[in-house]
Write a protein that holds these residues in place. Structure first.
Motif, PDB file in Angstrom:
ATOM      1  N   PHE A  82     -32.051 134.696  71.824  1.00 34.82           N
ATOM      2  CA  PHE A  82     -32.392 133.748  72.895  1.00 34.82           C
ATOM      3  C   PHE A  82     -32.748 132.400  72.295  1.00 34.82           C
ATOM      4  O   PHE A  82     -32.233 131.371  72.692  1.00 34.82           O
ATOM      5  N   GLU A  83     -33.651 132.442  71.306  1.00 30.87           N
ATOM      6  CA  GLU A  83     -34.109 131.201  70.683  1.00 30.87           C
ATOM      7  C   GLU A  83     -32.974 130.490  69.952  1.00 30.87           C
ATOM      8  O   GLU A  83     -32.855 129.263  70.011  1.00 30.87           O
ATOM      9  N   GLY A  84     -32.144 131.261  69.276  1.00 33.13           N
ATOM     10  CA  GLY A  84     -31.009 130.674  68.574  1.00 33.13           C
ATOM     11  C   GLY A  84     -30.033 130.005  69.525  1.00 33.13           C
ATOM     12  O   GLY A  84     -29.531 128.909  69.255  1.00 33.13           O
ATOM     13  N   ALA A  85     -29.780 130.656  70.652  1.00 29.52           N
ATOM     14  CA  ALA A  85     -28.846 130.101  71.640  1.00 29.52           C
ATOM     15  C   ALA A  85     -29.388 128.815  72.245  1.00 29.52           C
ATOM     16  O   ALA A  85     -28.660 127.824  72.364  1.00 29.52           O
ATOM     17  N   THR A  86     -30.663 128.803  72.634  1.00 27.50           N
ATOM     18  CA  THR A  86     -31.213 127.598  73.256  1.00 27.50           C
ATOM     19  C   THR A  86     -31.300 126.446  72.252  1.00 27.50           C
ATOM     20  O   THR A  86     -31.105 125.290  72.618  1.00 27.50           O
ATOM     21  N   SER A  87     -31.544 126.776  71.009  1.00 29.48           N
ATOM     22  CA  SER A  87     -31.601 125.745  69.972  1.00 29.48           C
ATOM     23  C   SER A  87     -30.237 125.074  69.786  1.00 29.48           C
ATOM     24  O   SER A  87     -30.136 123.846  69.736  1.00 29.48           O
ATOM     25  N   ILE A  88     -29.200 125.882  69.714  1.00 30.88           N
ATOM     26  CA  ILE A  88     -27.862 125.290  69.540  1.00 30.88           C
ATOM     27  C   ILE A  88     -27.408 124.596  70.823  1.00 30.88           C
ATOM     28  O   ILE A  88     -26.705 123.591  70.774  1.00 30.88           O
ATOM     29  N   HIS A  89     -27.849 125.091  71.985  1.00 28.11           N
ATOM     30  CA  HIS A  89     -27.531 124.408  73.241  1.00 28.11           C
ATOM     31  C   HIS A  89     -28.079 122.979  73.220  1.00 28.11           C
ATOM     32  O   HIS A  89     -27.397 122.051  73.671  1.00 28.11           O
ATOM     33  N   GLU A  90     -29.284 122.820  72.706  1.00 28.81           N
ATOM     34  CA  GLU A  90     -29.869 121.474  72.627  1.00 28.81           C
ATOM     35  C   GLU A  90     -28.988 120.551  71.791  1.00 28.81           C
ATOM     36  O   GLU A  90     -28.752 119.393  72.162  1.00 28.81           O
ATOM     37  N   LYS A  91     -28.491 121.057  70.701  1.00 30.39           N
ATOM     38  CA  LYS A  91     -27.623 120.249  69.828  1.00 30.39           C
ATOM     39  C   LYS A  91     -26.293 119.944  70.509  1.00 30.39           C
ATOM     40  O   LYS A  91     -25.768 118.838  70.378  1.00 30.39           O
ATOM     41  N   ILE A  92     -25.769 120.914  71.248  1.00 29.83           N
ATOM     42  CA  ILE A  92     -24.522 120.699  71.990  1.00 29.83           C
ATOM     43  C   ILE A  92     -24.722 119.599  73.035  1.00 29.83           C
ATOM     44  O   ILE A  92     -23.896 118.689  73.171  1.00 29.83           O
ATOM     45  N   ILE A  93     -25.822 119.667  73.759  1.00 29.82           N
ATOM     46  CA  ILE A  93     -26.121 118.657  74.786  1.00 29.82           C
ATOM     47  C   ILE A  93     -26.211 117.274  74.152  1.00 29.82           C
ATOM     48  O   ILE A  93     -25.641 116.304  74.677  1.00 29.82           O
ATOM     49  N   GLU A  94     -26.914 117.175  73.028  1.00 28.91           N
ATOM     50  CA  GLU A  94     -27.030 115.874  72.358  1.00 28.91           C
ATOM     51  C   GLU A  94     -25.666 115.355  71.908  1.00 28.91           C
ATOM     52  O   GLU A  94     -25.385 114.160  72.020  1.00 28.91           O
ATOM     53  N   ALA A  95     -24.817 116.231  71.432  1.00 28.49           N
ATOM     54  CA  ALA A  95     -23.478 115.816  71.011  1.00 28.49           C
ATOM     55  C   ALA A  95     -22.648 115.364  72.214  1.00 28.49           C
ATOM     56  O   ALA A  95     -21.881 114.400  72.114  1.00 28.49           O
ATOM     57  N   PHE A  96     -22.819 116.035  73.366  1.00 31.85           N
ATOM     58  CA  PHE A  96     -22.142 115.581  74.585  1.00 31.85           C
ATOM     59  C   PHE A  96     -22.623 114.174  74.960  1.00 31.85           C
ATOM     60  O   PHE A  96     -21.833 113.324  75.335  1.00 31.85           O
ATOM     61  N   LYS A  97     -23.937 113.968  74.864  1.00 34.73           N
ATOM     62  CA  LYS A  97     -24.495 112.663  75.231  1.00 34.73           C
ATOM     63  C   LYS A  97     -23.914 111.538  74.384  1.00 34.73           C
ATOM     64  O   LYS A  97     -23.691 110.437  74.887  1.00 34.73           O
ATOM     65  N   THR A  98     -23.693 111.801  73.114  1.00 25.15           N
ATOM     66  CA  THR A  98     -23.163 110.762  72.229  1.00 25.15           C
ATOM     67  C   THR A  98     -21.642 110.703  72.241  1.00 25.15           C
ATOM     68  O   THR A  98     -21.061 109.794  71.647  1.00 25.15           O
ATOM     69  N   GLY A  99     -21.006 111.675  72.900  1.00 26.97           N
ATOM     70  CA  GLY A  99     -19.553 111.691  72.977  1.00 26.97           C
ATOM     71  C   GLY A  99     -18.874 112.084  71.677  1.00 26.97           C
ATOM     72  O   GLY A  99     -17.709 111.783  71.457  1.00 26.97           O
ATOM     73  N   ASN A 100     -19.595 112.788  70.825  1.00 23.49           N
ATOM     74  CA  ASN A 100     -19.073 113.183  69.519  1.00 23.49           C
ATOM     75  C   ASN A 100     -18.252 114.468  69.654  1.00 23.49           C
ATOM     76  O   ASN A 100     -18.789 115.573  69.575  1.00 23.49           O
ATOM     77  N   THR A 101     -16.951 114.314  69.852  1.00 25.42           N
ATOM     78  CA  THR A 101     -16.086 115.474  70.113  1.00 25.42           C
ATOM     79  C   THR A 101     -16.074 116.469  68.958  1.00 25.42           C
ATOM     80  O   THR A 101     -16.099 117.682  69.181  1.00 25.42           O
ATOM     81  N   THR A 102     -16.044 115.954  67.736  1.00 29.35           N
ATOM     82  CA  THR A 102     -16.012 116.842  66.564  1.00 29.35           C
ATOM     83  C   THR A 102     -17.285 117.664  66.479  1.00 29.35           C
ATOM     84  O   THR A 102     -17.252 118.870  66.211  1.00 29.35           O
ATOM     85  N   LYS A 103     -18.413 117.022  66.725  1.00 23.62           N
ATOM     86  CA  LYS A 103     -19.712 117.705  66.660  1.00 23.62           C
ATOM     87  C   LYS A 103     -19.817 118.765  67.767  1.00 23.62           C
ATOM     88  O   LYS A 103     -20.248 119.890  67.516  1.00 23.62           O
ATOM     89  N   VAL A 104     -19.426 118.400  68.986  1.00 19.23           N
ATOM     90  CA  VAL A 104     -19.474 119.362  70.094  1.00 19.23           C
ATOM     91  C   VAL A 104     -18.624 120.580  69.754  1.00 19.23           C
ATOM     92  O   VAL A 104     -19.074 121.723  69.881  1.00 19.23           O
ATOM     93  N   GLU A 105     -17.409 120.319  69.306  1.00 16.01           N
ATOM     94  CA  GLU A 105     -16.504 121.421  68.988  1.00 16.01           C
ATOM     95  C   GLU A 105     -17.080 122.322  67.896  1.00 16.01           C
ATOM     96  O   GLU A 105     -17.073 123.555  68.017  1.00 16.01           O
ATOM     97  N   SER A 106     -17.610 121.737  66.835  1.00 17.37           N
ATOM     98  CA  SER A 106     -18.139 122.559  65.742  1.00 17.37           C
ATOM     99  C   SER A 106     -19.384 123.334  66.175  1.00 17.37           C
ATOM    100  O   SER A 106     -19.569 124.479  65.770  1.00 17.37           O
TER     101      SER A 106
END
Length: 129
Positions: A82-106
């Motif tokens: 649970f904690e691992g998933a929510t932690s990576i979700h936060e990073k995914i959201i931040e990458a979406f906010k910045t529009g970093n396609t490579t980061k979101v994908e990875s």
């Protein structure tokens, strides 16, 4: 994820943030919490898959994911997932906010690999006992 980065709306990003906050605030006390986490987690991923603006891709993803639900549920029942998933979700959201396609994908790929690795580890441990 790559396509979604180009099309995701601010409203969708706010929904992702809200869902992840819900997930982070959950009490993990058994099967019912795993099931609720799974439902919200599915909606989280559904939002950005729909944001790809590719209906065929969305439908294909739904068809491919259906047979794996049992395994995905089992993966989420592993302590710490649970904690691992929510932690990576936060990073995914931040990458979406910045529009970093490579980061979101990875990050999305890492999320999938982490879930798979956790499940394989659980299955290996259970087969040894």
């Amino acid at each position: 994820a790559r396509l979604a980065t180009k099309h995701i709306s601010d409203e969708d990003i706010k929904c992702l943030e809200s869902m992840n906050e819900q997930l982070k605030s959950m009490n993990f006390n058994g099967k019912s919490s795993v099931n609720l986490f799974f439902k919200i987690n599915e909606k989280f991923h559904d939002i950005f898959i729909k944001s790809s603006n590719n209906e065929r891709l969305y439908q294909l993803n739904c068809q491919l994911m259906e047979p794996f639900k049992r395994f995905r549920l089992a993966s989420l029942s592993i302590p710490g997932r649970f904690e691992g998933a929510t932690s990576i979700h936060e990073k995914i959201i931040e990458a979406f906010k910045t529009g970093n396609t490579t980061k979101v994908e990875s990050l999305v790929m890492k999320n999938v690999r982490d879930g798979g690795a956790a499940l394989l580890e659980k299955l290996n441990i259970e087969s040894l006992t």
